[in-house]
Design a protein around this motif. Structure first.
Motif, PDB file in Angstrom:
ATOM      1  N   UNK A 103       0.885  -1.171   0.000  1.00 32.00           N
ATOM      2  CA  UNK A 103       0.000   0.000   0.000  1.00 32.00           C
ATOM      3  C   UNK A 103       0.921   1.220   0.000  1.00 32.00           C
ATOM      4  N   UNK A 104       0.379   2.383  -0.075  1.00 32.88           N
ATOM      5  CA  UNK A 104       1.189   3.596  -0.186  1.00 32.88           C
ATOM      6  C   UNK A 104       2.121   3.731   1.021  1.00 32.88           C
ATOM      7  N   UNK A 105       3.427   3.680   0.736  1.00 30.87           N
ATOM      8  CA  UNK A 105       4.497   3.887   1.710  1.00 30.87           C
ATOM      9  C   UNK A 105       4.496   2.897   2.877  1.00 30.87           C
ATOM     10  N   UNK A 106       3.991   1.678   2.670  1.00 26.62           N
ATOM     11  CA  UNK A 106       4.031   0.674   3.739  1.00 26.62           C
ATOM     12  C   UNK A 106       3.999  -0.732   3.157  1.00 26.62           C
ATOM     13  N   UNK A 107       4.273  -1.672   4.039  1.00 27.63           N
ATOM     14  CA  UNK A 107       4.230  -3.077   3.651  1.00 27.63           C
ATOM     15  C   UNK A 107       5.513  -3.534   2.996  1.00 27.63           C
ATOM     16  N   UNK A 108       5.630  -4.774   2.739  1.00 30.60           N
ATOM     17  CA  UNK A 108       6.789  -5.463   2.167  1.00 30.60           C
ATOM     18  C   UNK A 108       7.936  -5.439   3.163  1.00 30.60           C
ATOM     19  N   UNK A 109       9.057  -5.941   2.764  1.00 31.46           N
ATOM     20  CA  UNK A 109      10.231  -5.984   3.636  1.00 31.46           C
ATOM     21  C   UNK A 109      10.978  -4.663   3.624  1.00 31.46           C
ATOM     22  N   UNK A 110      10.610  -3.733   2.723  1.00 29.67           N
ATOM     23  CA  UNK A 110      11.333  -2.471   2.593  1.00 29.67           C
ATOM     24  C   UNK A 110      10.821  -1.380   3.532  1.00 29.67           C
ATOM     25  N   UNK A 111       9.522  -1.360   3.804  1.00 28.76           N
ATOM     26  CA  UNK A 111       8.903  -0.245   4.517  1.00 28.76           C
ATOM     27  C   UNK A 111       8.314  -0.692   5.857  1.00 28.76           C
ATOM     28  N   UNK A 112       7.830   0.270   6.614  1.00 28.43           N
ATOM     29  CA  UNK A 112       7.149  -0.036   7.865  1.00 28.43           C
ATOM     30  C   UNK A 112       5.862  -0.789   7.572  1.00 28.43           C
ATOM     31  N   UNK A 113       5.360  -1.562   8.543  1.00 31.13           N
ATOM     32  CA  UNK A 113       4.099  -2.282   8.337  1.00 31.13           C
ATOM     33  C   UNK A 113       2.933  -1.319   8.115  1.00 31.13           C
ATOM     34  N   UNK A 114       1.904  -1.792   7.436  1.00 29.55           N
ATOM     35  CA  UNK A 114       0.715  -0.999   7.124  1.00 29.55           C
ATOM     36  C   UNK A 114      -0.243  -0.937   8.311  1.00 29.55           C
ATOM     37  N   UNK A 119      -3.860  -2.183   2.224  1.00 29.79           N
ATOM     38  CA  UNK A 119      -3.656  -3.394   1.425  1.00 29.79           C
ATOM     39  C   UNK A 119      -2.422  -4.165   1.894  1.00 29.79           C
ATOM     40  N   UNK A 120      -2.553  -5.484   1.910  1.00 29.09           N
ATOM     41  CA  UNK A 120      -1.452  -6.349   2.338  1.00 29.09           C
ATOM     42  C   UNK A 120      -1.434  -7.617   1.478  1.00 29.09           C
ATOM     43  N   UNK A 121      -0.320  -8.306   1.539  1.00 28.38           N
ATOM     44  CA  UNK A 121      -0.191  -9.607   0.877  1.00 28.38           C
ATOM     45  C   UNK A 121      -0.047 -10.696   1.933  1.00 28.38           C
ATOM     46  N   UNK A 122       0.720 -10.394   2.954  1.00 28.00           N
ATOM     47  CA  UNK A 122       0.921 -11.353   4.041  1.00 28.00           C
ATOM     48  C   UNK A 122       0.896 -10.614   5.373  1.00 28.00           C
ATOM     49  N   UNK A 123       0.775 -11.352   6.447  1.00 31.41           N
ATOM     50  CA  UNK A 123       0.591 -10.765   7.780  1.00 31.41           C
ATOM     51  C   UNK A 123       1.732  -9.859   8.213  1.00 31.41           C
ATOM     52  N   UNK A 124       2.960 -10.136   7.758  1.00 30.89           N
ATOM     53  CA  UNK A 124       4.082  -9.275   8.139  1.00 30.89           C
ATOM     54  C   UNK A 124       3.995  -7.893   7.504  1.00 30.89           C
ATOM     55  N   UNK A 125       3.094  -7.694   6.536  1.00 26.26           N
ATOM     56  CA  UNK A 125       2.882  -6.375   5.937  1.00 26.26           C
ATOM     57  C   UNK A 125       2.091  -5.460   6.873  1.00 26.26           C
ATOM     58  N   UNK A 126       1.508  -6.009   7.931  1.00 23.87           N
ATOM     59  CA  UNK A 126       0.575  -5.277   8.791  1.00 23.87           C
ATOM     60  C   UNK A 126       1.130  -5.068  10.186  1.00 23.87           C
ATOM     61  N   UNK A 127       0.885  -3.858  10.748  1.00 23.19           N
ATOM     62  CA  UNK A 127       1.337  -3.632  12.126  1.00 23.19           C
ATOM     63  C   UNK A 127       0.485  -4.417  13.119  1.00 23.19           C
ATOM     64  N   UNK A 128      -0.712  -4.856  12.697  1.00 21.71           N
ATOM     65  CA  UNK A 128      -1.550  -5.697  13.551  1.00 21.71           C
ATOM     66  C   UNK A 128      -1.091  -7.158  13.517  1.00 21.71           C
ATOM     67  N   UNK A 135     -10.057 -10.180   2.196  1.00 22.57           N
ATOM     68  CA  UNK A 135     -10.054  -8.791   1.698  1.00 22.57           C
ATOM     69  C   UNK A 135      -8.682  -8.298   1.302  1.00 22.57           C
ATOM     70  N   UNK A 136      -7.630  -9.008   1.712  1.00 24.87           N
ATOM     71  CA  UNK A 136      -6.244  -8.573   1.507  1.00 24.87           C
ATOM     72  C   UNK A 136      -6.038  -7.178   2.096  1.00 24.87           C
ATOM     73  N   UNK A 137      -6.597  -6.999   3.291  1.00 25.30           N
ATOM     74  CA  UNK A 137      -6.464  -5.758   4.050  1.00 25.30           C
ATOM     75  C   UNK A 137      -5.937  -6.103   5.439  1.00 25.30           C
ATOM     76  N   UNK A 138      -5.154  -5.185   6.002  1.00 22.02           N
ATOM     77  CA  UNK A 138      -4.697  -5.359   7.380  1.00 22.02           C
ATOM     78  C   UNK A 138      -5.898  -5.250   8.300  1.00 22.02           C
ATOM     79  N   UNK A 139      -5.969  -6.156   9.264  1.00 17.36           N
ATOM     80  CA  UNK A 139      -7.117  -6.202  10.165  1.00 17.36           C
ATOM     81  C   UNK A 139      -6.658  -6.712  11.526  1.00 17.36           C
ATOM     82  N   UNK A 140      -7.583  -6.682  12.473  1.00 19.47           N
ATOM     83  CA  UNK A 140      -7.325  -7.275  13.778  1.00 19.47           C
ATOM     84  C   UNK A 140      -7.621  -8.763  13.644  1.00 19.47           C
ATOM     85  N   UNK A 141      -6.728  -9.576  14.123  1.00 24.56           N
ATOM     86  CA  UNK A 141      -6.879 -11.020  14.019  1.00 24.56           C
ATOM     87  C   UNK A 141      -8.104 -11.464  14.809  1.00 24.56           C
TER      88      UNK A 141
END
Length: 155
Positions: A103-114, A119-128, A135-141
């Motif tokens: 997502x914009x300026x977040x996610x992946x191994x390069x940036x801070x978590x979203x 938008x995310x691809x895997x759980x490590x993309x999300x600060x949650x 939905x491929x969105x960061x959410x609360x587990x």
């Protein structure tokens, strides 16, 4: 050419037995081969590989699109061409979806978590720590415990 000779021979054979259906099949098959026959002599695989591009297959004398993880000078990987493709610069603060960001300026191994709902691809993309498969969105587990002042999950 060899294909032309084969096509003519097949057409003559089909005409001799007066088989219109076979004539049409030969014409359709021959046309399909001619249309899909791309000349890649000036864009050999090794040249395309050196440009970080897929091999030539769709446009005469032109390498395919940029390989996964690479972009061209216009910032895309979707266009066939003979210009080099390069790894995108990591920019986690350009207010744009770039590099490997999910997502914009977040996610992946390069940036801070979203944050939540980004938008995310895997759980490590999300600060949650949770990326919804639906939905491929960061959410609360939903399986994470919810705790109040003195109770946890109603206990």
């Amino acid at each position: 050419s060899r294909l032309s000779n084969i096509t003519v021979g097949l057409l003559q054979s089909a005409q001799e037995v007066d088989n219109v259906e076979e004539v049409m099949q030969v014409l359709v098959a021959s046309t399909a081969v001619q249309v899909s026959n791309v000349n890649c002599t000036l864009a050999p695989f090794k040249k395309c590989q050196a440009l970080n591009r897929e091999e030539c297959f769709a446009v005469n004398q032109t390498c395919g699109r940029c390989l996964s993880g690479y972009i061209d000078g216009m910032g895309t990987r979707k266009v066939d061409g003979n210009t080099p493709c390069f790894e995108p610069e990591v920019t986690c603060s350009d207010n744009a979806l770039s590099g490997n960001e999910t997502d914009i300026d977040c996610g992946s191994f390069d940036c801070l978590p979203c944050l939540l709902n980004q938008t995310c691809i895997k759980s490590t993309d999300c600060n949650s720590g949770y990326c919804s498969n639906d939905t491929k969105r960061c959410a609360i587990n939903p399986a994470a415990p919810t705790c109040g002042e003195e109770t946890c999950n109603g206990n």
